[in-house]
Each structure stands twice: as structure tokens, then as C-alpha cells.
Scaffold this motif. Structure first.
Motif, PDB file in Angstrom:
ATOM      1  N   ARG A  59      47.494  36.827  38.559  1.00  0.00           N
ATOM      2  CA  ARG A  59      46.429  36.295  37.705  1.00  0.00           C
ATOM      3  C   ARG A  59      45.204  37.198  37.837  1.00  0.00           C
ATOM      4  NH1 ARG A  59      42.483  34.385  40.473  1.00  0.00           N
ATOM      5  NH2 ARG A  59      42.809  33.554  42.570  1.00  0.00           N
ATOM      6  N   SER A  60      44.339  37.136  36.839  1.00  0.00           N
ATOM      7  CA  SER A  60      43.161  37.985  36.869  1.00  0.00           C
ATOM      8  C   SER A  60      42.344  37.642  38.110  1.00  0.00           C
ATOM      9  CB  SER A  60      42.324  37.755  35.612  1.00  0.00           C
ATOM     10  OG  SER A  60      41.925  36.418  35.561  1.00  0.00           O
ATOM     11  N   ASN A  61      41.764  38.661  38.718  1.00  0.00           N
ATOM     12  CA  ASN A  61      40.905  38.490  39.886  1.00  0.00           C
ATOM     13  C   ASN A  61      41.661  38.291  41.205  1.00  0.00           C
ATOM     14  OD1 ASN A  61      38.147  38.794  40.126  1.00  0.00           O
ATOM     15  ND2 ASN A  61      37.908  36.660  40.791  1.00  0.00           N
ATOM     16  N   VAL A  62      42.987  38.415  41.155  1.00  0.00           N
ATOM     17  CA  VAL A  62      43.772  38.192  42.377  1.00  0.00           C
ATOM     18  C   VAL A  62      43.602  39.362  43.363  1.00  0.00           C
ATOM     19  CG1 VAL A  62      45.949  39.255  41.547  1.00  0.00           C
ATOM     20  CG2 VAL A  62      46.037  37.373  43.185  1.00  0.00           C
ATOM     21  N   GLY A  63      43.102  40.502  42.832  1.00  0.00           N
ATOM     22  CA  GLY A  63      42.929  41.684  43.688  1.00  0.00           C
ATOM     23  C   GLY A  63      43.957  42.770  43.385  1.00  0.00           C
ATOM     24  N   LYS A  64      44.490  42.758  42.162  1.00  0.00           N
ATOM     25  CA  LYS A  64      45.556  43.704  41.793  1.00  0.00           C
ATOM     26  C   LYS A  64      45.022  45.140  41.749  1.00  0.00           C
ATOM     27  CE  LYS A  64      47.632  42.863  37.828  1.00  0.00           C
ATOM     28  NZ  LYS A  64      47.131  43.881  36.882  1.00  0.00           N
ATOM     29  N   SER A  65      43.885  45.346  41.088  1.00  0.00           N
ATOM     30  CA  SER A  65      43.341  46.712  41.014  1.00  0.00           C
ATOM     31  C   SER A  65      43.024  47.228  42.412  1.00  0.00           C
ATOM     32  CB  SER A  65      42.039  46.746  40.202  1.00  0.00           C
ATOM     33  OG  SER A  65      42.193  46.059  39.021  1.00  0.00           O
ATOM     34  N   SER A  66      42.426  46.370  43.226  1.00  0.00           N
ATOM     35  CA  SER A  66      42.055  46.798  44.581  1.00  0.00           C
ATOM     36  C   SER A  66      43.289  47.168  45.390  1.00  0.00           C
ATOM     37  CB  SER A  66      41.289  45.682  45.304  1.00  0.00           C
ATOM     38  OG  SER A  66      40.196  45.260  44.539  1.00  0.00           O
ATOM     39  N   LYS A 171      43.962  39.560  49.879  1.00  0.00           N
ATOM     40  CA  LYS A 171      42.678  39.127  50.466  1.00  0.00           C
ATOM     41  C   LYS A 171      42.868  38.403  51.795  1.00  0.00           C
ATOM     42  CE  LYS A 171      40.848  38.659  45.760  1.00  0.00           C
ATOM     43  NZ  LYS A 171      39.949  37.986  44.821  1.00  0.00           N
ATOM     44  N   ASP A 173      41.981  39.140  54.599  1.00  0.00           N
ATOM     45  CA  ASP A 173      40.778  39.138  55.447  1.00  0.00           C
ATOM     46  C   ASP A 173      39.900  37.911  55.213  1.00  0.00           C
ATOM     47  OD1 ASP A 173      38.377  40.410  53.410  1.00  0.00           O
ATOM     48  OD2 ASP A 173      40.452  40.794  52.875  1.00  0.00           O
ATOM     49  N   LYS A 174      40.105  37.249  54.086  1.00  0.00           N
ATOM     50  CA  LYS A 174      39.292  36.077  53.769  1.00  0.00           C
ATOM     51  C   LYS A 174      39.955  34.784  54.214  1.00  0.00           C
ATOM     52  CE  LYS A 174      36.413  37.258  49.845  1.00  0.00           C
ATOM     53  NZ  LYS A 174      36.084  36.842  48.485  1.00  0.00           N
ATOM     54  N   SER A 205      45.508  43.028  52.883  1.00  0.00           N
ATOM     55  CA  SER A 205      44.089  43.026  52.554  1.00  0.00           C
ATOM     56  C   SER A 205      43.717  44.429  52.112  1.00  0.00           C
ATOM     57  CB  SER A 205      43.248  42.632  53.777  1.00  0.00           C
ATOM     58  OG  SER A 205      41.906  43.042  53.569  1.00  0.00           O
ATOM     59  N   ALA A 206      43.280  44.549  50.855  1.00  0.00           N
ATOM     60  CA  ALA A 206      42.844  45.860  50.372  1.00  0.00           C
ATOM     61  C   ALA A 206      41.540  46.231  51.059  1.00  0.00           C
ATOM     62  CB  ALA A 206      42.651  45.822  48.856  1.00  0.00           C
ATOM     63  N   ALA A 207      40.705  45.225  51.337  1.00  0.00           N
ATOM     64  CA  ALA A 207      39.399  45.479  51.959  1.00  0.00           C
ATOM     65  C   ALA A 207      39.570  46.035  53.366  1.00  0.00           C
ATOM     66  CB  ALA A 207      38.574  44.197  51.976  1.00  0.00           C
TER      67      ALA A 207
END
Ligand code: GDP
Length: 228
Positions: A59-66, A171, A173-174, A205-207
Motif C-alpha cells: 500500500r502507498s506509504n508502506v516504505g516501498k521506495s525506501s 519500518k 525500527d518503529k 528497516s530501510a532507516a
């Protein structure tokens, strides 16, 4: 870490140990050049499948691009997919001439008009049904929330099309351990109901860049082997 107790338990990566040799194969694959090949806004304009392919969905905002950025180490790739006009199309990237990476458009926008949902569905279905080269879809799910209602239509489509898919939790890390446990429990209950769902789950975690090397290793299983 092993999966949760019970026979249908998912296996969680990391921290389960992956063989260092496999990690190295993954590292080498993703150290190669990746470049944008094509974008398709409708099934009729899909590029030919010339190489084995894996796709990312969520879904949008799930962190796919990151996550794609973290995997490829190249900001350009996901930026291309986020360029206005390209967010609603399927974007194809070549990775070192050994694998095609496919970025499916995000879904589940709260304010999406019906027409947008319809065109997303027809594009996704057109792609998933006829793609002989597609080896696996990595379905990104926010580790704080787990599978949501908006994810079910795609899961159903993948089950129907017989396309193997695997959950990648984002995500991490969150997410505290107290939050993660119920999410994993629900996944353990849900995944066996889906014919095409792979039982292994990646936790990333991409971050913090955690779980990235393990995911690269998993993806590398599908690439054309490197020439010796
Ligand atoms: P997309 O719409 O699925 O491509 O999602 P993005 O990659 O654009 O990420 C959506 C939001 O989540 C952005 O604000 C990112 O900074 C954030 N985000 C993505 N990955 C992570 C992560 O691993 N950890 C944290 N804390 N935030 C993340």
C-alpha cells in the motif's frame, strides 16, 4: 529467531542466520548496475519478459521506495517510480543483466477515486496473470500494523494467479517487541489461508538498514547466476 510455535509458523528473517555465502551472493548482485527499462500504465504496454523477474508491492506509504533504495543503494530507482505520472504505472528495472526488478504502483490511497482503483486492479491483474518470468512478489507490510483490509485484494489476486509471494515487514525500527508479537501472531493465522503465500517472512528497516542483506540474499536466489 525462529518462527512462532506451531507447525504453520512463519520463519522470520533476520535474525535467523543466513549462510554467509548466500549473503555474499546477494551483496554482489545488488552491487551491480541497475537501470530503468520501462514503465507500463496499461497491460498492453508491458515490456517483454526477458529475464527472471521479482516484484515489490504494497500500500502507498508502506516504505516501498525506501526499501528499494536501501536494496539497490541507488536513489534514482525509487525516485523514478515516484515521478508524477509514473506513480500509477508498473516500473521495470534491470539489475546487472541478471534480474528484472519490478515496482508495482502503491494501492490503498484513502481518497482514491473508483476509477483509479479500477485501473490499478486491471493493470495489476494483467501483469500478474501473464507473466511467465515472474518468480516472486515481495509484499510489503508495515510491521506496526500487519496485513490490512486493503492488502487482501492483491493477496487474493496472487493466490488466484498462482504467483508465489512473500511478506516483507517494513519500518522494523518503529516497532517494539510488544507490538511485533501480535502482528506475527495474526500473520501466522492468516498466511496458511493463502495458497500462494510463502511461509518465510522478512523483517526490515530501510532507516536502520536491518534485514537488507538477508532480503538481498533471498532475492538473489531468483537471478541468473553470475558468470564465473
Ligand atoms: P512508499 O509510498 O511505499 O514508497 O513509501 P516511502 O518509501 O516513500 O516511505 C513512506 C514514509 O515512511 C516516508 O516518510 C519514509 O521516510 C518512511 N519510512 C520508510 N521506510 C522507513 C523505515 O525503515 N523506518 C522509518 N522509521 N521510516 C521509514
Amino acid at each position: 529467531m525462529t518462527g512462532l510455535p506451531g507447525s504453520a509458523s512463519p520463519t522470520i528473517h533476520p535474525p535467523r542466520q543466513i549462510d554467509p555465502g548466500r549473503l555474499e551472493v546477494g551483496r554482489r548482485l545488488f552491487a551491480q548496475q541497475s537501470e530503468f527499462i520501462a514503465g507500463a500504465a496499461q497491460p498492453s504496454t508491458l515490456p517483454p519478459d526477458r529475464l527472471p523477474e521479482i516484484a515489490f508491492a504494497g500500500r502507498s506509504n508502506v516504505g516501498k521506495s525506501s526499501l528499494i533504495n536501501a536494496l539497490t543503494g541507488r536513489r534514482m530507482l525509487a525516485r523514478i517510480s515516484n515521478t508524477p505520472g509514473r506513480t500509477r504505472q508498473i516500473n521495470f528495472f534491470d539489475l546487472g543483466g541478471r534480474l528484472q526488478l519490478v515496482d508495482l504502483p502503491g494501492y490503498g490511497y484513502a481518497d482514491a477515486p473508483k476509477s483509479a482503483i479500477k485501473s490499478w486492479t486491471s493493470l495489476a491483474r494483467g501483469y500478474l496473470r501473464g507473466r511467465a518470468a515472474l518468480r516472486r512478489v515481495f509484499l510489503l507490510i508495515d510491521s506496526r500494523h500487519g496485513i490490512k483490509e486493503v492488502d487482501l485484494p492483491l493477496m487474493g489476486m496472487l493466490d488466484d494467479a498462482g504467483v508465489s509471494y512473500q511478506i516483507v515487514l517494513t519500518k522494523a525500527d518503529k516497532t517494539g517487541p510488544g507490538e511485533l508479537a501480535p502482528v506475527l501472531e495474526r500473520l501466522t493465522a492468516e498466511l496458511p489461508r493463502h495458497a500462494a503465500a510463502h511461509p518465510e517472512i522478512h523483517l526490515t528497516s530501510a532507516a536502520k538498514r536491518s534485514g537488507i542483506a538477508e532480503l538481498r540474499a533471498s532475492i538473489a536466489d531468483f537471478a541468473v547466476p553470475a558468470e564465473q
